[in-house]
Design a protein around this motif. Structure first.
Motif, PDB file in Angstrom:
ATOM      1  N   GLN A   5     123.518  11.016 -37.287  1.00 52.89           N
ATOM      2  CA  GLN A   5     123.256   9.641 -37.700  1.00 52.89           C
ATOM      3  C   GLN A   5     122.981   9.555 -39.199  1.00 52.89           C
ATOM      4  O   GLN A   5     123.461   8.651 -39.885  1.00 52.89           O
ATOM      5  CB  GLN A   5     122.058   9.089 -36.924  1.00 52.89           C
ATOM      6  CG  GLN A   5     122.227   9.093 -35.422  1.00 52.89           C
ATOM      7  CD  GLN A   5     123.387   8.227 -34.957  1.00 52.89           C
ATOM      8  OE1 GLN A   5     123.441   7.042 -35.229  1.00 52.89           O
ATOM      9  NE2 GLN A   5     124.336   8.828 -34.272  1.00 52.89           N
ATOM     10  N   PHE A  62     126.180  10.057 -41.097  1.00 53.63           N
ATOM     11  CA  PHE A  62     126.993   8.837 -41.040  1.00 53.63           C
ATOM     12  C   PHE A  62     126.550   7.842 -42.110  1.00 53.63           C
ATOM     13  O   PHE A  62     127.378   7.253 -42.820  1.00 53.63           O
ATOM     14  CB  PHE A  62     126.877   8.215 -39.649  1.00 53.63           C
ATOM     15  CG  PHE A  62     127.516   6.861 -39.542  1.00 53.63           C
ATOM     16  CD1 PHE A  62     128.887   6.721 -39.409  1.00 53.63           C
ATOM     17  CD2 PHE A  62     126.741   5.705 -39.582  1.00 53.63           C
ATOM     18  CE1 PHE A  62     129.471   5.467 -39.311  1.00 53.63           C
ATOM     19  CE2 PHE A  62     127.310   4.459 -39.493  1.00 53.63           C
ATOM     20  CZ  PHE A  62     128.692   4.338 -39.353  1.00 53.63           C
ATOM     21  N   THR A 105     123.669  -2.545 -42.127  1.00 53.93           N
ATOM     22  CA  THR A 105     124.372  -3.549 -41.323  1.00 53.93           C
ATOM     23  C   THR A 105     124.376  -4.895 -42.030  1.00 53.93           C
ATOM     24  O   THR A 105     125.414  -5.574 -42.120  1.00 53.93           O
ATOM     25  CB  THR A 105     123.711  -3.677 -39.939  1.00 53.93           C
ATOM     26  OG1 THR A 105     123.718  -2.418 -39.278  1.00 53.93           O
ATOM     27  CG2 THR A 105     124.458  -4.693 -39.078  1.00 53.93           C
ATOM     28  N   MET A 131     133.816  -0.402 -39.549  1.00 53.97           N
ATOM     29  CA  MET A 131     132.512   0.199 -39.782  1.00 53.97           C
ATOM     30  C   MET A 131     131.390  -0.721 -39.292  1.00 53.97           C
ATOM     31  O   MET A 131     130.395  -0.264 -38.736  1.00 53.97           O
ATOM     32  CB  MET A 131     132.342   0.494 -41.269  1.00 53.97           C
ATOM     33  CG  MET A 131     131.173   1.409 -41.593  1.00 53.97           C
ATOM     34  SD  MET A 131     131.443   3.097 -41.032  1.00 53.97           S
ATOM     35  CE  MET A 131     132.778   3.598 -42.132  1.00 53.97           C
ATOM     36  N   ASN A 146     131.579  -2.840 -36.829  1.00 53.45           N
ATOM     37  CA  ASN A 146     131.531  -2.764 -35.366  1.00 53.45           C
ATOM     38  C   ASN A 146     130.724  -1.554 -34.908  1.00 53.45           C
ATOM     39  O   ASN A 146     129.994  -1.613 -33.922  1.00 53.45           O
ATOM     40  CB  ASN A 146     132.950  -2.696 -34.804  1.00 53.45           C
ATOM     41  CG  ASN A 146     133.709  -4.011 -34.991  1.00 53.45           C
ATOM     42  OD1 ASN A 146     133.094  -5.076 -35.101  1.00 53.45           O
ATOM     43  ND2 ASN A 146     135.025  -3.940 -35.042  1.00 53.45           N
ATOM     44  N   THR A 147     130.870  -0.449 -35.646  1.00 50.38           N
ATOM     45  CA  THR A 147     130.094   0.749 -35.318  1.00 50.38           C
ATOM     46  C   THR A 147     128.605   0.522 -35.566  1.00 50.38           C
ATOM     47  O   THR A 147     127.757   0.905 -34.758  1.00 50.38           O
ATOM     48  CB  THR A 147     130.588   1.945 -36.152  1.00 50.38           C
ATOM     49  OG1 THR A 147     131.979   2.145 -35.914  1.00 50.38           O
ATOM     50  CG2 THR A 147     129.822   3.207 -35.794  1.00 50.38           C
ATOM     51  N   VAL A 195     126.612  -1.514 -32.951  1.00 50.04           N
ATOM     52  CA  VAL A 195     126.201  -0.812 -31.729  1.00 50.04           C
ATOM     53  C   VAL A 195     124.779  -0.284 -31.863  1.00 50.04           C
ATOM     54  O   VAL A 195     124.023  -0.225 -30.896  1.00 50.04           O
ATOM     55  CB  VAL A 195     127.189   0.338 -31.425  1.00 50.04           C
ATOM     56  CG1 VAL A 195     126.695   1.169 -30.240  1.00 50.04           C
ATOM     57  CG2 VAL A 195     128.570  -0.230 -31.138  1.00 50.04           C
TER      58      VAL A 195
END
Length: 348
Positions: free
Chosen positions: A72, A75, A200, A286, A288-289, A292
């Protein structure tokens, strides 16, 4: 006159032979008082609280120990590098960041305090008196001693815990290290969640901005074609009246392309809609990821042992042999003093 001076010199001389004879004659006092003090110290050592200590040496964890936290965090770092092309690479690796948080928790006063408050070891020793319990808690907090690493001496981070028995010292130190690691993992997960939410929001704003720019360009181009088509229809221009390529014709002269070509371009624009570049599509994927949410491990290890805690084989305190020798020697000195005093009294 000379005779008096000689007598003073003789009086000031130390009679080694007489001193040794006096001490020998008083050997019963010396041995007896020395033995008495030694025995008293030995008895007192059995009544004193015992102290046993266990030590652990730690270092940064491996990637496997970090579990999902590593993926994580990696990322988020990759996302930052893509969104901010001029962003500098982080100074610390992910393992170093996790270990630094662990060391901070390991040395923290609040971590030690919270550990003892929830431990059975402290609960069993509470007296029910607020002041006495607070004093006991302070003593236990001081019994956990952290030593930071010193690269100049090639010494790693270490922590020592003192308890009343050898098994307690070993067990409690293992529990404390695990407790500090769990607190560090919790804080790191909270940091991931906060960073994830911030990324985000940032990416949503960027995607919205790109979408509005694309729609604005589309509307401007659509309006230009519609206006040119109306002019071409009004002037009856059914064929192209310019040698300039269609894509290079300025908006003010677009009507020269003729009604059929303008009608075809208008229908094509209406069918295709706004045009988005690859970066917009990447940002949407990205986003959309990110929507989540992070998949976090509730527990992961933020350290590895270089020296695993073990049951100590030597007691820190009381040191019975040392106390026996020290107090026996003190008693012997007192006995020698008694023998000398008794000798002086008899001489007088």
């Amino acid at each position: 006159m000379r005779s008096n001076e000689n007598e003073q010199l003789i009086d000031n001389e130390l009679d080694i032979r007489g001193l040794c004879r006096t001490l020998w004659n008083g050997k019963a006092w010396i041995v007896g008082i020395g033995a008495l003090f030694g025995a008293a110290a030995l008895v007192a050592s059995f009544l004193m609280q015992q102290e046993w200590s266990s030590t652990a040496i730690t270092d940064k964890p491996t990637v496997n120990m970090l579990g999902g936290y590593y993926s994580q965090q990696q990322f988020l770092r990759n996302l930052d590098q893509r969104l901010l092309s001029n962003a500098a690479a982080p100074d610390l690796s992910i393992a170093d960041e996790a270990y630094n948080e662990f060391v901070m928790q390991l040395a923290a006063y609040d971590t030690r305090r919270d550990f003892w408050l929830q431990s059975k070891y402290y609960q069993d020793r509470k007296e029910g008196d607020a002041k006495a319990d607070a004093a006991l808690l302070d003593e236990l907090i001081a019994d956990i001693q952290f030593t930071p690493r010193d690269m100049t001496k090639n010494v790693n981070d270490s922590v020592k815990l003192i308890a009343e028995t050898a098994p307690d010292a070993n067990t409690l130190l293992r529990q404390y290290v695990a407790f500090a690691s769990q607190r560090a993992a919790t804080h790191l997960n909270e940091e991931i969640q906060g960073a994830w939410a911030a990324r985000t929001i940032s990416l949503k704003a960027q995607v919205k901005r790109q979408d509005e720019v694309a729609k604005s360009v589309y509307q401007r181009e659509l309006s230009g074609v519609e206006a040119a088509l109306k002019i071409a229809q009004k002037q009856g221009i059914d064929t192209t009246r310019t040698d300039t390529p269609a894509q290079d014709v300025p908006a003010s002269d677009m009507f020269l392309l003729g009604r059929p070509l303008l009608q075809a371009r208008l229908e094509s624009l209406q069918a295709s809609g706004p045009a988005y570049d690859v970066e917009y599509d990447q940002n949407r994927a990205m986003l959309n990821t990110l929507n989540v949410g992070p998949v976090l491990d509730a527990k992961f290890q933020t350290y590895r042992y270089l020296r695993t805690p073990e049951e100590p084989v030597k007691r820190d305190s009381p040191r019975r042999v040392f106390m026996l020798i020290m107090w026996g020697a003190i008693g012997g000195l007192i006995g020698a003093g008694v023998a000398l005093v008794r000798r002086s009294g008899k001489a007088a």
